[in-house]
Every structure is written in structure tokens, then in C-alpha cells.
Design an enzyme around this catalytic site. Structure first.
Site, PDB file in Angstrom:
ATOM      1  N   GLU A  84       0.821  -1.205   0.000  1.00  0.00           N
ATOM      2  CA  GLU A  84       0.000   0.000   0.000  1.00  0.00           C
ATOM      3  C   GLU A  84       0.866   1.270   0.000  1.00  0.00           C
ATOM      4  OE1 GLU A  84      -3.736  -0.277   0.741  1.00  0.00           O
ATOM      5  OE2 GLU A  84      -3.235   1.447  -0.494  1.00  0.00           O
ATOM      6  N   ASP A 131       1.119   4.098  -3.037  1.00  0.00           N
ATOM      7  CA  ASP A 131       0.759   5.505  -2.839  1.00  0.00           C
ATOM      8  C   ASP A 131       1.870   6.440  -3.282  1.00  0.00           C
ATOM      9  OD1 ASP A 131      -1.470   4.494  -1.660  1.00  0.00           O
ATOM     10  OD2 ASP A 131      -1.125   5.370   0.313  1.00  0.00           O
ATOM     11  N   SER A 168      -7.138   2.850  -3.501  1.00  0.00           N
ATOM     12  CA  SER A 168      -5.910   3.441  -2.952  1.00  0.00           C
ATOM     13  C   SER A 168      -4.909   3.690  -4.074  1.00  0.00           C
ATOM     14  CB  SER A 168      -5.319   2.554  -1.871  1.00  0.00           C
ATOM     15  OG  SER A 168      -5.261   1.229  -2.308  1.00  0.00           O
TER      16      SER A 168
END
Ligand SMILES: *[C@@H]1O[C@H](CO)[C@@H](O)[C@H](O)[C@H]1NC(C)=O
Ligand SMILES: *[C@@H]1O[C@H](CO)[C@@H](O)[C@H](O)[C@H]1NC(C)=O
Ligand SMILES: *[C@@H]1O[C@H](CO)[C@@H](O)[C@H](O)[C@H]1NC(C)=O
Ligand SMILES: *[C@@H]1O[C@H](CO)[C@@H](O)[C@H](O)[C@H]1NC(C)=O
Ligand SMILES: *[C@@H]1O[C@H](CO)[C@@H](O)[C@H](O)[C@H]1NC(C)=O
EC number: 3.4.14.9
Length: 561
Positions: A268, A272, A473
Site C-alpha cells: 500500500e 501511494d 488506494s
């Protein structure tokens, strides 16, 4: 007459006999099953609690946010400094005295305040905390090697304090599970030959040219992570080496706020930071991670506290984090909304991923289900980003709904003025195909606001290029980077940054965005709706919002005034 008298006597009795009460009576205090209770805290063990002191002028803060974010207002773009925000919301002397006096009377003196004086973080022993907050019982819980200290039962505070406190943080709300620990949506490579989404594909699809990179002096952007995740500088460098051709970019994060852990990088976190730096290319990027995390801290709240204590912050923050709206207390969400307003009036844009469970599903009594909105995605004071896929995954085709794209209607927050006509038009145009009315609340804040590709990304994590990474995300930092580029052009012209975008975004009526009109997202797997939530439609819809950015058109629409 006598009934009125009886009632007031009863009230008198109740208020005089109960000395304490719940600040968050509706907060879900159940510990999720994946956390193991490893025992009650020893009375002498230290913990930290966050006290959210009642602010002043919250209605004025909201009005100020409306004025500085509404392009038709003469106040548009007249953002406040953190000092000015502090003078507006700082708790009254009475409140500050009452809370400090209460803490001191329990021997609690080790407290840190923030610049706005509306949060206090104090250290104390478990015995003192349990005496301060009747009902609380602190236990240590462990999941995947991470330990947290939380209360197994709801807390109360003395009645005299109710008018001075919004809530106390650090007792409930455990961090949700991140994608590395089972939440991942990676697919098997055997599915096809598609090369997947890379910075080049995104930049091409959204019509970004080589010249669309940042160059303003003090522009910056940030991603925030709360799941014990951190990125690896070597992964970012390798990612940019593989995929960063054709546009000027940075290959290093400018500033890490908080302590990065050691060990493996999180998928994650890698995603990002790699993607905000690909659309928001050549712009200084900050990475917020769990700062000095204490076992009893709530990482998301900790980030909010930090924002109130830093006068120099990036203009755009993207966040992939959410909880079920129905698991959080109204008091907590109302206060977090005030924190979002505080950021918005400063000219800071907060972007949240809309979630990866479509409309969501809550199983209620008697087999009756309903959709399950998530917070902060459902907050009226942030910009929420949904997800799309290419119609034909092998080609640079148009975009359709990514069935996971989070969206729907809040059950807690009223629909904000800026979106009323857009949402009403949607509800009117799709009457026939709407899910049953018992599943959602048409008077609530509807989300997402816009979208971007969220399917089949390439990410480098732990030095390995990983394909087929998906989720909102991914779309959120992609949009965040583009807003940063638009801020860049505004700053170069001496204009203020975009700040809270929604009032201006909805004013565009979909202009400068690719409207997504195909596909539905997922929801309850029951007989009534059979897994189908809302469907995309012309103009705004609760699956992809207004659609995905046509960068040059969006820049043209937002670069001036
Ligand atoms: C806020 O910043 C001030 C000044 O840098 C510092 O003394 C204080 O401890 C900080 N507060 C918190 C809650 O970290
Ligand atoms: C922008 O992108 C779309 C789809 O990729 C394309 O059809 C359109 O021609 C592009 N417009 C410009 C000005 O490049
Ligand atoms: C990249 O940003 C720096 C300032 O941070 C600027 O001097 C440089 O010109 C930018 N590069 C391009 C291609 O605009
Ligand atoms: C702005 O520039 C100064 C000086 O280089 C730097 O210290 C500061 O962190 C920058 N602020 C942001 C928000 O990037
Ligand atoms: C529907 O949303 C409104 C806020 O817009 C709220 O006041 C109301 O309680 C909600 N109804 C239900 C059944 O959740």
C-alpha cells in the site's frame, strides 16, 4: 400538569444521581476477532490518551470553509494560517481550565498540547486512566505481531466535563487490516497479456504531456499511511528507473514525518508514493507514517493531531483509510469533520479513497440488509475518489466502473449544498434501476466525487515489480498528483492553492472530466439486490462521481481565479 412535574422530578433525579456519562455512547467497542487479547494491562503500565477539547466557533469555521472554497464568493482562496485557525477554534479558557484541572486532580501532568490548543495528549498509568475514565478496562491485543492497547468496555467521564470534551482517543477504534495481510486484490498473471497500468499509461490516458510536471518553488504533496506501513526508498528509485521515462520526476521522498519501521515495505505504502510522484511529477513529496507510535494511539487520530501542530504543510494529502460509518461514534466523526474543516480553511486539499467494497453491506436483524457507507469517505468536507477500469483491458480504451469502487450515501451527514442538484438529478434519472430504498438513505452526503483508474497497476515493493495491484488506494494518489500539478500552475501565477475542491468541482458540472457511464459496483450478496449496488450513469453518480480527469481540460478550468 402532574405528568410534567413527575417528568422533571425524574430528570432531576437522573442528573443528580448519575455523576458520569458516556461521551461516545454509540461507539462500537467490540474488539474484532482477528485481534487476540493477551491480558489486562498491569496497573503500573504507561499509556497515552488523546483528549479532544470542545472547540469554539465551529459553525463559523464551517461558514469560513464555505466562503473560501466557493469560487463565487469574494472570500474565495483567502485561506487562513494555522495561527488564524487557532484564534478561531481555540477552546475557551473555561474549557482549558476545566480539563486541565480534572487531569491534575488525578495526578496527570505529563501532557502535550497542539498549537490550536484543542487536543491534549497525556501519559499516565493504566490505573490512573481507569480511575479517570470509569468503565474503561485496558487490555493488550495482538494481531500479526502488532500490539495495541485498548479498553474492552466503554468509558465514561464525569458529568462536569461533558460540555468541555468531544471524546477521548486511545480507548477504542483499532486500525483496520491493510492490504498486505489478506486485503490484497492481486490477480493471477495467467489472466492475460496486458501490461497493466504504469505511469506512462496514466499520463497518456489523462492527456498529460512531458511538460506537465511541477516547477513551483514551495509546492509539495503528501501521502499518509496508518497501517504500520512504510515505503522503501530503494523501491521508489527502482520504480522510477523502470517506469519513469518520458517525464521529469523525483525519485526520492522529500520528507518522512514520523518513524519509518524496519523490515518489509508495505504494498500500500509503495503504491501511494510511487503513483502520486508519477502524476504529480517533479513535486516535493512527503510521507506521513505512524509518528512515534505508542500502543494506545489511534494512528489516524494521531495524524489529525499532527496537522493541527504543523504550520508548514503540503497542499495536497491523499489517504487510503476508512472505517464503517456505523462503527464510529457521532461525536468522534463530528470532531474529525471539524479537523477536516480546519485543514480546508488553510487551503489544504484532503483526498480519501472511496473504499474497495462497492456500496458495502451491513447484515441487520431478520435477514434484512442495507448498504454500509465508510468514513471518512462519507465526510462532506473531503474529496472522495472512486475507481475505474479500462473497458478493454488490452487497449487504451474508455473507462468503465471498477466493480469494487466504494460509493453510496452517508447515514450520518446531510447532503451538502454543493452536491444537491447533481445528486437529485442522478436519483431522478435512474429511478427504475435504483436499489430498494431500504438499503440506503437519499438524504445523506453522497460519494465519491470523482474517480480514476484503479485496476491492474504495477508496483515495485521489496525490490520486486508486482503486477495486478488494484483498489481505490491507487486512484486516489493519481488524482492527488494531478491536483498538485494544478496547484503548481496556480502558485506560479501567485494564486492561492485549490484547497477544499468540492464546491468548485461540482460547479464544473462534469466539464473537464471523462464521464463514466457503464457498470455497477458490488454490494450485498442477498436475494433482493444480488450483489449489485449503484450503477454509473450520465453525469454524477455514486460509483465514479463526476468521472475521471481530462488533465489539460481540468487544468484550464481550475488554473485561474
Ligand atoms: C506540538 O508542537 C510543539 C512545538 O513544536 C511541541 O512542543 C508539542 O509537544 C507538540 N504537540 C504534540 C501533541 O506533539
Ligand atoms: C484526451 O484523451 C482522450 C482519451 O484518451 C482523447 O480521446 C482526446 O482526444 C484527448 N484530447 C486531447 C486534447 O489530447
Ligand atoms: C523540476 O522542479 C524544479 C524545482 O523544484 C525546477 O527548478 C525544474 O525546472 C523542474 N523541472 C521541469 C522540467 O520543470
Ligand atoms: C517550503 O520551503 C522551505 C524552505 O526550503 C521548506 O523548509 C519547507 O518545508 C517547504 N514547505 C513545504 C510545505 O514544502
Ligand atoms: C439518513 O440520513 C440523515 C442525514 O442526512 C440522518 O439524519 C438520518 O438519521 C438517516 N436515516 C437513517 C435511517 O439512517
Amino acid at each position: 400538569m402532574s405528568r410534567v412535574l413527575a417528568l422533571s422530578l425524574l430528570l432531576l433525579f437522573v442528573t443528580t444521581s448519575v455523576r458520569s456519562g458516556y461521551l461516545e455512547f454509540d461507539q462500537d467497542v467490540l474488539i474484532p476477532e482477528d485481534w487476540t487479547d493477551v491480558g489486562r494491562l498491569d496497573p503500573s503500565e504507561e499509556l497515552q490518551l488523546t483528549f479532544a477539547l470542545k472547540q469554539q466557533n465551529v459553525a463559523l469555521l464551517e461558514e469560513t470553509l464555505r466562503l473560501v472554497s466557493d469560487p463565487d464568493s469574494p472570500q474565495y482562496g483567502k485561506h487562513l494560517s494555522l495561527q488564524e485557525v487557532a484564534s478561531l477554534v481555540r477552546p475557551s479558557e473555561l474549557t482549558q481550565k476545566a480539563v486541565r484541572g480534572w487531569l491534575q486532580s488525578h495526578g496527570i501532568t505529563r501532557c502535550l498540547a497542539v498549537l490550536t490548543q484543542d487536543f491534549l495528549q497525556c501519559s499516565m498509568t493504566a490505573a490512573v486512566a481507569e480511575a479517570l475514565l470509569p468503565g474503561s478496562r485496558f487490555h493488550r491485543y495482538v494481531r500479526d505481531g502488532v500490539s495495541s492497547v485498548r479498553s474492552s468496555a466503554p468509558y465514561q467521564v464525569h458529568d462536569d466535563l461533558h460540555q468541555h470534551l468531544d471524546f477521548v482517543g486511545g480507548l477504542h477504534r483499532l486500525p483496520p487490516r491493510g492490504r498486505d495481510a489478506g486485503g490484497s486484490r492481486r490477480r493471477s498473471l495467467a489472466a492475460g497479456l496486458h501490461l497493466g497500468v504504469t505511469p506512462a499509461i496514466l499520463r497518456e490516458r489523462y492527456n498529460m504531456t512531458e511538460a506537465d510536471v511541477g516547477s513551483a518553488q514551495n509546492n509539495s504533496q503528501a501521502v499518509a499511511q496508518f497501517l504500520e506501513q512504510y515505503y522503501h526508498p530503494a523501491d521508489l528509485a527502482e520504480f522510477m528507473g523502470m517506469f519513469g521515462r518520458g517525464f521529469q520526476h523525483q525519485s526520492q521522498v522529500a520528507r518522512v514525518v514520523g518513524t519509518q519501521g524496519a523490515g518489509k515495505a508495505g504494498l500500500e505504502a509503495s503504491l501511494d508514493v510511487e503513483y502520486i510522484m508519477s502524476t504529480g511529477a517533479n513535486i516535493s513529496t512527503w510521507f506521513f507514517t505512524n509518528p512515534g507510535r505508542h500502543e494506545s494511539q489511534e494512528p489516524f487520530l494521531q495524524w489529525m493531531v499532527l496537522l493541527s501542530n504543523m504550520s508548514d504543510l503540503p497542499w495536497v494529502h491523499t489517504v487510503s483509510y476508512g472505517d464503517d460509518e456505523d462503527s464510529l461514534s457521532a461525536a468522534y466523526m463530528a470532531r474529525i469533520n471539524a479537523e477536516f474543516m480546519k485543514a480546508g480553511v488553510r487551503g489544504i486539499s484532503l483526498l480519501f479513497a472511496s473504499g474497495d467494497s462497492g456500496a458495502g453491506c451491513k447484515h441487520q436483524d431478520k435477514g434484512q440488509n442495507c448498504f454500509r457507507p465508510s468514513f471518512p469517505a462519507s465526510s462532506p468536507y473531503v474529496t472522495t475518489v472512486g475507481g475505474t477500469s479500462f473497458k478493454n483491458p488490452f487497449k487504451m480504451s474508455y473507462e468503465v466502473t471498477d466493480y469494487i469502487s466504494g460509493g453510496g450515501f452517508s447515514n450520518v451527514f446531510e447532503m451538502p449544498e454543493y452536491q444537491v442538484s447533481a445528486v437529485k438529478a442522478y436519483l431522478k434519472s435512474v429511478t427504475e434501476s435504483l436499489p430498494p430504498q431500504s438499503y440506503f438513505n437519499t438524504s445523506g452526503r453522497a460519494y465519491p466525487d470523482m474517480a480514476a483508474l484503479s485496476d491492474n497497476y504495477w508496483v515495485v515493493s521489496n525490490r520486486v515489480p508486482i503486477p495486478w495491484v488494484s483498489g481505490t488506494s491507487a486512484s486516489t494518489p493519481v488524482v492527488g498528483g494531478m491536483l498538485s500539478l494544478i496547484n503548481d500552475q496556480r502558485l506560479l501565477q501567485g494564486l492561492p492553492p485549490l484547497g477544499f475542491l468540492n464546491p468548485r468541482l461540482y460547479r464544473l458540472q462534469g466539464q473537464a472530466l471523462f464521464d463514466v457511464t457503464e457498470g455497477c459496483h458490488l454490494s450485498c450478496l442477498d436475494e433482493q439486490v444480488q450483489g449489485k449496488g449503484f450503477c454509473a450513469a450520465r453525469s454524477w453518480d455514486p460509483v465514479t462521481g463526476w468521472g475521471t480527469p481530462d488533465y489539460p481540460a481540468l487544468l484550464a478550468a481550475l488554473r485561474s481565479d
